[in-house]
Design an enzyme around this catalytic site. Sequence first.
Site, mmCIF file in Angstrom:
data_model
loop_
_atom_site.group_PDB
_atom_site.id
_atom_site.type_symbol
_atom_site.label_atom_id
_atom_site.label_comp_id
_atom_site.label_asym_id
_atom_site.label_seq_id
_atom_site.Cartn_x
_atom_site.Cartn_y
_atom_site.Cartn_z
ATOM 1 N N PRO A 92 38.344 55.021 54.481
ATOM 2 C CA PRO A 92 39.422 55.820 55.818
ATOM 3 C C PRO A 92 40.350 56.333 55.084
ATOM 4 C CG PRO A 92 39.602 53.383 55.523
ATOM 5 C CD PRO A 92 39.250 53.075 54.469
ATOM 6 N N ASP A 148 41.688 55.932 58.557
ATOM 7 C CA ASP A 148 43.337 54.800 58.455
ATOM 8 C C ASP A 148 44.331 55.881 59.653
ATOM 9 O OD1 ASP A 148 44.402 53.659 57.233
ATOM 10 O OD2 ASP A 148 44.886 54.635 55.648
ATOM 11 N N TRP A 178 47.920 49.373 53.881
ATOM 12 C CA TRP A 178 46.763 48.991 52.583
ATOM 13 C C TRP A 178 46.095 47.898 52.823
ATOM 14 C CZ3 TRP A 178 45.025 53.259 49.909
ATOM 15 C CH2 TRP A 178 45.577 53.911 49.727
ATOM 16 N N GLN A 232 42.856 56.214 44.175
ATOM 17 C CA GLN A 232 42.887 54.634 45.188
ATOM 18 C C GLN A 232 42.588 54.057 44.145
ATOM 19 O OE1 GLN A 232 42.660 54.879 48.298
ATOM 20 N NE2 GLN A 232 43.452 57.168 47.622
ATOM 21 N N TRP A 246 42.999 51.863 47.369
ATOM 22 C CA TRP A 246 42.203 50.523 47.915
ATOM 23 C C TRP A 246 41.312 49.949 47.393
ATOM 24 C CZ3 TRP A 246 37.106 52.805 49.792
ATOM 25 C CH2 TRP A 246 36.089 51.870 50.733
ATOM 26 N N LYS A 272 48.523 70.910 39.622
ATOM 27 C CA LYS A 272 47.912 71.104 40.876
ATOM 28 C C LYS A 272 48.094 71.905 41.485
ATOM 29 C CE LYS A 272 49.297 65.590 40.893
ATOM 30 N NZ LYS A 272 50.326 64.883 41.231
ATOM 31 N N LYS A 322 51.414 73.177 48.061
ATOM 32 C CA LYS A 322 51.576 74.135 49.358
ATOM 33 C C LYS A 322 52.430 74.913 48.707
ATOM 34 C CE LYS A 322 50.127 71.476 53.561
ATOM 35 N NZ LYS A 322 50.904 70.100 54.252
#
Length: 1048
Positions: free
Chosen positions: A47, A86, A528, A564, A568, A601, A604
């Site tokens: 999620p 999530d 988590w 992750q 997760w 990377k 913003k």
Amino acid sequence: MYESLPDKVNLPELEKEVLEFWKRDNTFVKSIESKNPEKYYTFYEGPPTANGMPGIHHVISRTVKDIICRYKTMRGYMVERVAGWDTHGLPVEVEVEKTLGIHSKKEIIEFGPEKFNKACKESIFKYLNEWEVLTERMGYWIDLDNAYITFKNEYIESVWWALKQFFDSGVMYKGFKIQPFCPVCESPLSSHEVALGYKEVKDPSIYIKFAITHPEFKGVDFLVWTTTPWTLLSNVALAVNPESLYTLIELENGNKFILAKDRLIVIKENYNIIKEFYGKELEKISYEPLFKFLKSEKRSHFVTTGNFVTMEDGTGIVHIAPAYGEDDYNIGLEYDLPILMAVGKDGNVIQEVTDYAGMNFKTADPLIIDNLKQRGRLYKKETYEHQYPFCWRHKTPLIYYATDSWFIKTTEYKDKMIKLNKEINWNPPDIGEGRFGNWLEENKDWALSRNRFWGTPLPIWYYVNENGEEIYEIIGSIEELKQRAINFEEVYPDNKVDLHKPYIDDVKIRSKDGKYIMTRTPEVIDCWFDSGSMPFAQFHYPFENKEKFEKHYPADFIAEGLDQTRGWFYSLHAIGTFLFNKPAYKNLIVNGLILDKERKKMSKSLGNVVNPLEILEEYGADLLRWYLVYSSPVWKSKPFNEEDLIDIRNKLFDTVINTFKFFVIYSNLTGFDYRKETILDPQKRKPIDKWLLSRINSVKKEYLESLDLYDITKASRILFDFTIDELSNWYVRRNRKRFRNPEDETDKLSCYQTLYEVLIELMMMLAPIMPFLPEIIYSKLTKKNSSIHLEEFTPVDESIIDEKVEEEMRLAQLVVYIVRAIRVKNNLKVRQPLKQILIPVLNKKDKETLLKVKDIILEEVNIKELNIIEGNSDIITKKAKPVFKVIGPKYGKQVKEVQKIINDLNTDEVYKIETEGKIEKGGITITNEDVEIITENIEGWIVEREQNLTVAVDTRLTQELIEEGIAREFINRIQNYRKTNDFNVNEKINIYTKTTEDIKKAILNHIEKIKNEVYCENIVFTENIDTDYYETDINGKQCTFKVEKLES
RNA sequence: GGGUCAGUAGCUCAGAUGGUUAGAGCGCGUGCCUUAUAAGCACGAGGUGGGAGGUUCAAUUCCUCCCUGACCCA
């Protein structure tokens, strides 16, 4: 008639039509419901949080997920896919803090936790629309309508059930541990949150003198190094490495220090070494406390020993403040040191420390240094650059802080996690063994609780018994809560239950023995744990859907980004291992990061973020999806480059489209309709058609194997190469004339049916990766109104794969390649026909193979004859090449000698090996298995060699050949003219030309052929072309012509 | 500081259970082919396979150390 595609295909527009079709047709639902529920494949969606915009990195993992799910669907599995969101945790709270202009926990309490949580709930789906648009637009098939949502009561209830299992098994405990702590959040951060915020910083680096009180070392100071002066307020001990050597030195000014021998480099002045001793000899020596604001009953301010003390930096003597460091805390336990806390949870110095009271710990740093300097306790001050963790949201430095929190004792079943991890198929494998495996090996207990507001409340209540101990009990369901609560109706009138804070905090329960009223512990849990509970919580298991859960646990497949691993992937594994004693997933694909073109990377602040929706609008989902999985293995970090997208469009997409268009144009021209003809047995088709069928089946075999092993990149590359090199540039190009003008009805069926079948197979293989374009082409080819995604792959037809045929074609292509090289090197255009090719072969088999593909070769390179020399001939020079794999093990160190002998063999000697199987030379027997025989040269011919194949071309020209060449040149000029002037293929013309005598002669000698090729009625030789003429030259001679379109 | 992975042509990537000429695409130069293709083909320039050792008849491939980068952990 087959319907074609527009001249200029606009992929994004086409895709929108497909999206409409899927909606009308309800294709996604059909693709699941049409399957046998007993043959299912389970996928779990990780999620995301929808309070931020989806980015390009979400597109790659969603592409991977979608490809595998669509693929498995086309393999006949029922693949149910439910989305999830999530919704809890710090990321949500921080976003809300920003909108509300709130900066600390205190302000949240002032604002009101109820209002705050309401704001959180409202903000969760701020970008839900963007997520849904992206999901649909990129062709990610997932059930958004029935998404599981982690803040729902049912979901929380399942999580509570899970927590209770942990609690009841005794692996949940409340502990006091050093944790990275954000003073603004006023909460410990989880390890993955900390990982987000490491920054390079310059901190003060000071060397402090601690005065020794032990009589033996009167007037001597311990020299101690630290980068966190504020922790000195809480100093209770020093630590040395017991095994390292320490020295007592005296400086010229009379100062005496003790520090590690290996760290003497920090002393810049001259000094004398007075004494050396091991660290362990210093143990228990006491010193004068630097600050006396805080006092404790416990014994403190002496030297301890620990192996964590290194000689890497500092002085080899470490100051210990058990409240603010993990090693410190552990040594505190070992020596029963007091825990002095000079800095509170808000990051400010506490009131008792009067000199600095209320100051932020960072503000206090310079003042403390100043104070030490004035008191003569500072030896020197420098700045130190190192990585320090910052709060990833607040950008404030974290402190390591002794906090009490709830833990899950994952270390207790670590071995089981390690064991079960070995059953998981990781792609790529090394992440599973290495990164994840290591993480498990070094497993630390899961810090479960968060002192925050918006999250699944920890369902633990407590009371304080007669002995002053806190006694905890856990609640595992809403029903249980109702029964145990004494004020449920009050808190939740009309049964309107919201399990979140602050309501749940008001619920009081009666203790099991009935003697006490219990209050809820205030914490919420790490989000988590929420997402790691999704395998069962999405079904509200065990309260509902028991069978459904059991059927769908573990997942066959999950896929997420590399980040992750500790997120997760871990939470699923840790929870699944404990509760169900099984891994939570069997296969997974980990995808890498997406970087910008310069490999930086995306962020913003750099302004290099790619908006996926813009890319989808401009290039289409098919292209983006293909690019993401094709350009590099999905688990590598990928520099995103738009130019590569364009390249793939020009190559693959245009080729697919044009191959399809080619089929349509000529089917319509010759009146072919696949559905109307009886299917010609593949064995009865033309050799080149059989070759293509064999190839598509070989390709399919490799494709299925690759995807079964979750290697999407390989699968996409197989299809890319096949489509461009073999289907388009070889098969279609070579057979254009046949399609336009088949020899007879069988020939027609053979080529059209073959191309049709291959196109269908190809579209099916492309469909999981690029779901849109193949859908369109498939529907136009089959004229069915049914989606390609409802089709299933048939098994590979092994009987159609003919290795021999494929080998023959490879040989033909090799010969063509060599002949082209000869032509280029000798400046002989392909349009100039040549007399013959000569190829020496070593055996009958090779000869037969070549003869089979003779026509293809000759036509491709425009040469009249192919002659094969078999066996020995006096114009051929033969050589032998050592086969190292054979002679290596056989001769060992002698290999170089043998190599030389073999290389020096002359044609006769090689012939002897060929005929007799061996030869004696230099005391060594060379047998035919030791060598590979090659023909090196053909005397008097122009020769090229490649991969042990020698090809010679007769480059001498006859008058006849020259004339034919001229005719071809003439055809070429007319065709170019037709093309540049947009003549239709079927428009007949007349040609008027003025040229030299020899060109005229050549044209006349090939006039029928020319007329036929260029669709010409008459060729008129004339001296008078005054208007609209075109001038060119052929072999350096002038040629003028005029083309006249005939009315049809 | 520790771990994992990667380092092959200007760029993006293949490949080889160790075998003697390391490949492809893009880009560059040259030429060619072609009425399905914004494509294709050939030739050329461009590589001390990150560096240094070791094992071996043979290392880009296996081992050790080092360097660089990415990610993760402290």
